[in-house]
Scaffold this active site. Structure first.
Site, PDB file in Angstrom:
ATOM      1  N   GLY A   1       8.826 -10.314  11.370  1.00 37.13           N
ATOM      2  CA  GLY A   1       7.990  -9.231  11.875  1.00 37.13           C
ATOM      3  C   GLY A   1       8.768  -8.038  12.393  1.00 37.13           C
ATOM      4  O   GLY A   1       8.189  -7.154  13.023  1.00 37.13           O
TER       5      GLY A   1
ATOM      6  N   PRO B   1      13.110 -12.630   9.238  1.00 40.12           N
ATOM      7  CA  PRO B   1      12.536 -11.348   8.796  1.00 40.12           C
ATOM      8  C   PRO B   1      12.363 -11.307   7.278  1.00 40.12           C
ATOM      9  O   PRO B   1      13.140 -11.926   6.545  1.00 40.12           O
ATOM     10  CB  PRO B   1      13.597 -10.316   9.208  1.00 40.12           C
ATOM     11  CG  PRO B   1      14.643 -11.047   9.978  1.00 40.12           C
ATOM     12  CD  PRO B   1      14.524 -12.492   9.620  1.00 40.12           C
TER      13      PRO B   1
ATOM     14  N   ARG C   1      10.329  -8.129   5.620  1.00 42.99           N
ATOM     15  CA  ARG C   1      10.274  -6.685   5.437  1.00 42.99           C
ATOM     16  C   ARG C   1      11.578  -5.969   5.796  1.00 42.99           C
ATOM     17  O   ARG C   1      12.033  -5.079   5.077  1.00 42.99           O
ATOM     18  CB  ARG C   1       9.157  -6.140   6.351  1.00 42.99           C
ATOM     19  CG  ARG C   1       8.923  -4.641   6.291  1.00 42.99           C
ATOM     20  CD  ARG C   1       7.947  -4.210   7.406  1.00 42.99           C
ATOM     21  NE  ARG C   1       6.862  -5.147   7.561  1.00 42.99           N
ATOM     22  CZ  ARG C   1       5.756  -5.140   6.821  1.00 42.99           C
ATOM     23  NH1 ARG C   1       5.593  -4.206   5.911  1.00 42.99           N
ATOM     24  NH2 ARG C   1       4.826  -6.040   7.012  1.00 42.99           N
TER      25      ARG C   1
ATOM     26  N   ARG D   1      -0.352  -1.748  -0.484  1.00 45.92           N
ATOM     27  CA  ARG D   1      -0.401  -1.580   0.972  1.00 45.92           C
ATOM     28  C   ARG D   1      -1.290  -0.440   1.467  1.00 45.92           C
ATOM     29  O   ARG D   1      -2.038  -0.622   2.431  1.00 45.92           O
ATOM     30  CB  ARG D   1       1.015  -1.454   1.550  1.00 45.92           C
ATOM     31  CG  ARG D   1       1.870  -2.715   1.319  1.00 45.92           C
ATOM     32  CD  ARG D   1       3.205  -2.638   2.044  1.00 45.92           C
ATOM     33  NE  ARG D   1       3.065  -2.833   3.472  1.00 45.92           N
ATOM     34  CZ  ARG D   1       3.101  -1.872   4.367  1.00 45.92           C
ATOM     35  NH1 ARG D   1       3.327  -0.623   3.995  1.00 45.92           N
ATOM     36  NH2 ARG D   1       2.924  -2.137   5.634  1.00 45.92           N
TER      37      ARG D   1
ATOM     38  N   TYR E   1      -4.006  -2.025   3.775  1.00 50.80           N
ATOM     39  CA  TYR E   1      -3.744  -1.905   5.218  1.00 50.80           C
ATOM     40  C   TYR E   1      -3.867  -0.470   5.717  1.00 50.80           C
ATOM     41  O   TYR E   1      -3.446  -0.190   6.836  1.00 50.80           O
ATOM     42  CB  TYR E   1      -2.315  -2.349   5.537  1.00 50.80           C
ATOM     43  CG  TYR E   1      -1.905  -3.725   5.085  1.00 50.80           C
ATOM     44  CD1 TYR E   1      -2.572  -4.863   5.520  1.00 50.80           C
ATOM     45  CD2 TYR E   1      -0.798  -3.883   4.251  1.00 50.80           C
ATOM     46  CE1 TYR E   1      -2.153  -6.129   5.126  1.00 50.80           C
ATOM     47  CE2 TYR E   1      -0.370  -5.147   3.851  1.00 50.80           C
ATOM     48  CZ  TYR E   1      -1.062  -6.267   4.296  1.00 50.80           C
ATOM     49  OH  TYR E   1      -0.635  -7.507   3.905  1.00 50.80           O
TER      50      TYR E   1
ATOM     51  N   CYS F   1     -10.123   2.301 -11.176  1.00 49.37           N
ATOM     52  CA  CYS F   1     -11.498   2.685 -10.868  1.00 49.37           C
ATOM     53  C   CYS F   1     -11.940   2.133  -9.527  1.00 49.37           C
ATOM     54  O   CYS F   1     -12.781   1.224  -9.460  1.00 49.37           O
ATOM     55  CB  CYS F   1     -12.429   2.185 -11.967  1.00 49.37           C
ATOM     56  SG  CYS F   1     -12.419   3.278 -13.360  1.00 49.37           S
ATOM     57  N   GLU F   2     -11.346   2.620  -8.453  1.00 50.41           N
ATOM     58  CA  GLU F   2     -11.684   2.232  -7.085  1.00 50.41           C
ATOM     59  C   GLU F   2     -11.420   3.449  -6.220  1.00 50.41           C
ATOM     60  O   GLU F   2     -10.361   4.064  -6.334  1.00 50.41           O
ATOM     61  CB  GLU F   2     -10.761   1.101  -6.583  1.00 50.41           C
ATOM     62  CG  GLU F   2     -10.866  -0.202  -7.310  1.00 50.41           C
ATOM     63  CD  GLU F   2     -12.062  -1.048  -6.877  1.00 50.41           C
ATOM     64  OE1 GLU F   2     -12.668  -0.733  -5.829  1.00 50.41           O
ATOM     65  OE2 GLU F   2     -12.383  -2.000  -7.593  1.00 50.41           O
TER      66      GLU F   2
ATOM     67  N   TYR G   1       6.734  -6.107   0.110  1.00 48.53           N
ATOM     68  CA  TYR G   1       5.304  -6.256  -0.157  1.00 48.53           C
ATOM     69  C   TYR G   1       4.805  -5.209  -1.155  1.00 48.53           C
ATOM     70  O   TYR G   1       3.693  -4.723  -1.056  1.00 48.53           O
ATOM     71  CB  TYR G   1       4.498  -6.217   1.159  1.00 48.53           C
ATOM     72  CG  TYR G   1       4.978  -7.245   2.154  1.00 48.53           C
ATOM     73  CD1 TYR G   1       4.718  -8.586   1.939  1.00 48.53           C
ATOM     74  CD2 TYR G   1       5.751  -6.880   3.254  1.00 48.53           C
ATOM     75  CE1 TYR G   1       5.193  -9.554   2.817  1.00 48.53           C
ATOM     76  CE2 TYR G   1       6.228  -7.846   4.141  1.00 48.53           C
ATOM     77  CZ  TYR G   1       5.939  -9.180   3.914  1.00 48.53           C
ATOM     78  OH  TYR G   1       6.415 -10.131   4.774  1.00 48.53           O
TER      79      TYR G   1
END
Ligand SMILES: *Cc1c(COP(=O)(O)O)cnc(C)c1O
Length: 441
Positions: A242, A278, A280, A316, A320, A358-359, A387
């Site tokens: 994290g 870790p 990321r 992402r 998020y 298509c979003e 990620y």
């Protein structure tokens, strides 16, 4: 401290060589992930220098590319695996059993079967269980090897509700049950080696107080477990990953030294070794995503810059609301060395950079000031090493992109671009008769 420890704590998107990236986009086409292995190593070495006594595991769900796993293993990292598939990739990348921690989150039977099989050949691997039920399912399969217990400390941290795992009931055994569960596991002949918690992603310097409190709880728990299980006690206390990275250009990098100091202080006297994992932090700023501009459309309130990467390439922002820096490499190369009053300098205008899916959520940014885009420009999306590819999908029948690796003065295609054939390869026409399954099937 080694020399490597003085590598810059962050690599910004502006630090990448625009001309080199643009020529990679030319050669390998877009969308294209580019990952710099030397930066991955630098990131590892800074963590290693800040936590000299700790066991460092790489949470490979952040980026499981074989070249990344091999590079980090050469640096001395262990590998934290979130699935049997990741454990398989870790072993295929040359990890020994002792390097592998498999963290079973609500594990499918297929995963447990695979891991228990692998344990026969790699008796040093560690399984981290997050529920008593998982421990029983391991016992049912004859597993009595190295066992770590994931606890739920009831504290969450992270940049978004979806990544705050510490307080989510899904993860870990409630901390107050941990001593009983581990006593029981010891009686059942498991080799109890550790306790573990991962409170979430995006730990930052201003959340140090929460980190301290969480680590202090882990230290207390370790002492109570040691007293309860007897023998050699715990081998390690894993406080998870994290470690945050600055996605915004004006955000300060994480002060690793103060996180390490807070961790050491808060954990108190323990006989066990500290472990951190870790993901990321090792890979985020080592990677960029290159994407080409397909269409520029002046809409009513904004200019829509349509690019060839989308939420299927980098999820992402859609998932998020994550911020990623974006840079127009072509504009930067064109204006390199040009006087700012020159006509070649492109004025920044507010742009919505959107993908081809298509979003309506398929946008990388809204109304962000970027140099006016032109069809054929190459944009770089920063901090895409973590990620990014791992969350890519084939939605809309979009083949997943290629990944290119830079390693010192070498550059190579680490993973080829998928084709539509790759997307349809799994379809087949074998028909069988409907009805309840029979044994001879
Ligand atoms: C995802 C995860 C990590 C790594 O999280 P980062 O935010 O990438 O550092 C570590 N441990 C566990 C158990 C995880 O699930």
């Amino acid at each position: 401290m080694t020399d490597a420890a003085v590598s810059p704590p962050v690599r910004r998107l502006s630090d990448w060589d625009a001309a080199e990236l643009e020529s990679l986009a030319d050669e390998y086409e877009t969308p294209l992930y580019v990952l710099d292995l030397e930066r991955v190593r630098e990131n590892y070495r800074r963590v290693d220098a800040a936590f000299p006594d700790a066991e460092i595991l790489y949470a490979l769900k952040a980026n499981a590319l074989g070249d990344v796993l091999r590079a980090l293993r050469e640096e001395g990292a262990g590998l934290e695996c979130a699935s049997a598939g990741e454990a398989q990739r870790a072993l295929e990348a040359g990890a020994t059993g002792a390097d592998v921690h498999y963290t079973a989150v609500n594990p499918p039977a297929r995963d447990l079967d695979w891991v228990v099989d692998a344990w026969a050949d790699h008796p040093e691997l560690t399984v981290t269980a997050g529920s008593e039920d998982t421990i029983s399912r391991l016992a049912d399969r004859g597993y009595d090897g190295r066992l770590c217990l994931r606890v739920n400390p009831g504290i969450g941290a992270g940049h978004h509700a979806k990544v705050r795992t510490g307080a989510a009931a899904k993860f870990g055994v409630p901390a107050e049950r941990a001593v009983d569960v581990l006593e029981d596991a010891t009686e059942r002949d498991f080799d109890v080696v550790g306790i573990h918690a991962h409170v979430g992603s995006g730990v930052s310097s201003d959340q140090l107080a929460a980190h301290r409190e969480f680590v202090a709880r882990m230290g207390d728990l370790a002492r109570r477990v040691d007293a309860a299980i007897g023998g050699d006690g715990l081998e390690f206390v894993d406080v998870g990953g994290g470690f945050g990275v600055p996605y915004h250009e004006d955000e300060e990098p994480l002060d690793l030294e103060s996180v390490a100091e807070a961790t050491r202080e808060a954990i108190g006297e323990i006989d066990a070794r500290l472990a951190v994992e870790p993901g990321r932090y090792f890979v985020a700023d080592a990677g960029v995503l290159l994407t080409g501009v397909n269409t520029v459309k002046r809409a009513r309130e904004t200019t829509v810059t349509g690019v060839d990467a989308g939420m299927t390439t980098l999820l992402r922002p859609a998932m998020y609301d994550a911020y990623h820096p974006i840079r127009n490499l072509t504009a930067d190369v064109d204006t390199d060395g040009v006087d700012s009053s020159d006509a070649a300098v492109r004025e920044p205008i507010p742009q919505t950079v959107a993908g081809p899916i298509c979003e309506s959520g398929d946008v990388f940014c809204s109304d962000r000031d970027l140099p006016a885009s032109e069809r054929g420009d190459v944009l770089a999306i920063g901090n895409a090493g973590a990620y990014g590819y791992e969350m890519a999908s084939q939605y809309n029948s979009r083949p997943r992109p290629a990944s290119v690796v830079l390693d010192g003065d070498a550059v190579f295609l680490s993973r080829r671009r998928e084709t539509v054939d790759d997307v349809t390869r799994l379809e087949r026409e074998t028909r069988t008769k409907r009805g309840p399954r029979t044994d001879d099937r």
